[in-house]
Every structure is written in C-alpha cells, then in structure tokens.
Write a protein that holds these residues in place. Structure first.
Motif, PDB file in Angstrom:
ATOM      1  N   UNK A   1       0.853  -1.184   0.000  1.00 33.23           N
ATOM      2  CA  UNK A   1       0.000   0.000   0.000  1.00 33.23           C
ATOM      3  C   UNK A   1       0.883   1.226   0.000  1.00 33.23           C
ATOM      4  N   UNK A   2       0.303   2.318  -0.420  1.00 32.12           N
ATOM      5  CA  UNK A   2       0.997   3.604  -0.391  1.00 32.12           C
ATOM      6  C   UNK A   2       0.142   4.588   0.378  1.00 32.12           C
ATOM      7  N   UNK A   3       0.755   5.268   1.337  1.00 33.21           N
ATOM      8  CA  UNK A   3       0.144   6.416   1.994  1.00 33.21           C
ATOM      9  C   UNK A   3       0.676   7.631   1.242  1.00 33.21           C
ATOM     10  N   UNK A   4      -0.192   8.567   0.886  1.00 29.47           N
ATOM     11  CA  UNK A   4       0.249   9.678   0.039  1.00 29.47           C
ATOM     12  C   UNK A   4      -0.239  11.016   0.569  1.00 29.47           C
ATOM     13  N   UNK A   5       0.492  12.050   0.207  1.00 29.97           N
ATOM     14  CA  UNK A   5       0.047  13.424   0.396  1.00 29.97           C
ATOM     15  C   UNK A   5       0.208  14.130  -0.943  1.00 29.97           C
ATOM     16  N   UNK A   6      -0.644  15.105  -1.189  1.00 31.42           N
ATOM     17  CA  UNK A   6      -0.571  15.900  -2.419  1.00 31.42           C
ATOM     18  C   UNK A   6      -0.227  17.337  -2.045  1.00 31.42           C
ATOM     19  N   UNK A   7       0.798  17.865  -2.686  1.00 27.33           N
ATOM     20  CA  UNK A   7       1.240  19.238  -2.466  1.00 27.33           C
ATOM     21  C   UNK A   7       0.930  20.042  -3.716  1.00 27.33           C
ATOM     22  N   UNK A   8      -0.034  20.942  -3.665  1.00 22.47           N
ATOM     23  CA  UNK A   8      -0.349  21.739  -4.850  1.00 22.47           C
ATOM     24  C   UNK A   8       0.885  22.523  -5.305  1.00 22.47           C
ATOM     25  N   UNK A   9       1.134  22.517  -6.610  1.00 21.54           N
ATOM     26  CA  UNK A   9       2.257  23.295  -7.126  1.00 21.54           C
ATOM     27  C   UNK A   9       1.976  24.778  -6.936  1.00 21.54           C
ATOM     28  N   UNK A  10       2.975  25.539  -6.506  1.00 22.61           N
ATOM     29  CA  UNK A  10       2.787  26.988  -6.376  1.00 22.61           C
ATOM     30  C   UNK A  10       2.552  27.606  -7.749  1.00 22.61           C
ATOM     31  N   UNK A  11       1.785  28.662  -7.791  1.00 31.22           N
ATOM     32  CA  UNK A  11       1.527  29.371  -9.043  1.00 31.22           C
ATOM     33  C   UNK A  11       2.715  30.286  -9.309  1.00 31.22           C
ATOM     34  N   UNK A  12       3.725  29.763  -9.992  1.00 32.16           N
ATOM     35  CA  UNK A  12       4.937  30.549 -10.222  1.00 32.16           C
ATOM     36  C   UNK A  12       5.097  30.977 -11.665  1.00 32.16           C
ATOM     37  N   UNK A  13       4.297  30.400 -12.568  1.00 35.60           N
ATOM     38  CA  UNK A  13       4.432  30.728 -13.963  1.00 35.60           C
ATOM     39  C   UNK A  13       5.522  29.945 -14.665  1.00 35.60           C
ATOM     40  N   UNK A  14       6.311  29.152 -13.912  1.00 36.51           N
ATOM     41  CA  UNK A  14       7.349  28.339 -14.510  1.00 36.51           C
ATOM     42  C   UNK A  14       6.921  26.895 -14.468  1.00 36.51           C
ATOM     43  N   UNK A  15       7.507  26.096 -15.365  1.00 36.94           N
ATOM     44  CA  UNK A  15       7.245  24.669 -15.237  1.00 36.94           C
ATOM     45  C   UNK A  15       8.180  24.081 -14.191  1.00 36.94           C
ATOM     46  N   UNK A  16       8.035  22.805 -13.908  1.00 41.27           N
ATOM     47  CA  UNK A  16       8.746  22.165 -12.807  1.00 41.27           C
ATOM     48  C   UNK A  16      10.263  22.250 -12.965  1.00 41.27           C
ATOM     49  N   UNK A  17      10.763  22.242 -14.174  1.00 37.22           N
ATOM     50  CA  UNK A  17      12.196  22.234 -14.406  1.00 37.22           C
ATOM     51  C   UNK A  17      12.749  23.652 -14.546  1.00 37.22           C
ATOM     52  N   UNK A  18      11.910  24.675 -14.411  1.00 34.14           N
ATOM     53  CA  UNK A  18      12.376  26.040 -14.449  1.00 34.14           C
ATOM     54  C   UNK A  18      12.739  26.525 -15.834  1.00 34.14           C
ATOM     55  N   UNK A  19      12.263  25.848 -16.885  1.00 35.54           N
ATOM     56  CA  UNK A  19      12.566  26.253 -18.264  1.00 35.54           C
ATOM     57  C   UNK A  19      11.783  27.483 -18.659  1.00 35.54           C
TER      58      UNK A  19
END
Length: 130
Positions: A112-130
């Motif tokens: 089983x997996x216990x999980x939490x979800x962290x909403x991405x901040x609204x930064x205007x950048x994608x995850x890799x900062x491109x």
C-alpha cells in the motif's frame, strides 16, 4: 523543494506530514519501505510505500478538533500543536491538518501507499524552471 517555488512553511509542513507517514509505516507495517515522488500537472505527490496491503481505519476528522483554543487570550497555537504532537495515535490527524485533507491510501500489488498531495505553487514556470 524551494526550487519548485514552495515557501519555507510549505516545505516544513510537507516534511512533518511525510515524517508522520514514515513513522506510521515503520510502527504498523512491514518493510522494506520506499519513498516516492510524482509530479502531476497540479501537484507533487509524495508516497510512503510499505509491504502491508491493509489500509488502516481512517479516523473521523472534526473541524476545530485538532487545535482547540487554549485558555486565556490565545487560540490554538504552537502550544496546542506541541500538546497534540506529544500524544500517540495522532499521526493521521496531523497529516490531515498539515495537508488540508489532501492525503490518503491506495493499494498496490501486495503493498500500500500512503500519500500526500502538495499543490504546485503558481509561479508561472514549469517544474524544471525552463
């Protein structure tokens, strides 16, 4: 995680919530254990996987029950949190409070997996900062 745009408080809350999930896995399930991070379009999902497929009973959560006001002029604060943390059996309550209810369990093949979800901040950048 600060490179993803999360502020210090969000990182601290996430670390504490994941620590509670890890502690629960170590105390109540068998290993080996695995920590996984996944990114979706809206969230970063952190999972703690163990080798016990049983989903624990989820306690009922009541608004305001986690951090009741303390006597005097102050409301629920650090003192109330410390009192809560000192008691056993409150891990999922803490996870619920820190994640705003964005957590749960899912069954995998024999695990089983216990999980939490962290909403991405609204930064205007994608995850890799491109």
């Amino acid at each position: 995680m600060s490179g993803l745009g999360y502020d210090g408080e969000s990182v601290s809350d996430a670390v504490l919530a994941v620590s509670e999930l890890v502690a629960n896995a170590i105390e109540h399930a068998v290993g080996p254990y695995e920590l996984r991070l996944h990114r979706t379009a809206l969230d970063v999902i952190c999972e703690v996987v163990d080798n016990d497929p049983r989903i624990p009973e989820i306690p009922p959560f009541a608004l305001g029950a986690l951090f009741p006001p303390v006597e005097g002029d102050r409301g629920g604060d650090l003192e109330a949190l410390c009192a809560l943390l000192s008691e056993r059996g409150r891990g999922l309550d803490i996870v619920h409070e820190l994640t705003g209810g964005a957590w749960g369990f899912r069954r995998l093949l024999g695990t089983k997996a216990a999980w939490i979800a962290l909403p991405l901040p609204a930064s205007g950048e994608d995850w890799f900062g491109d």
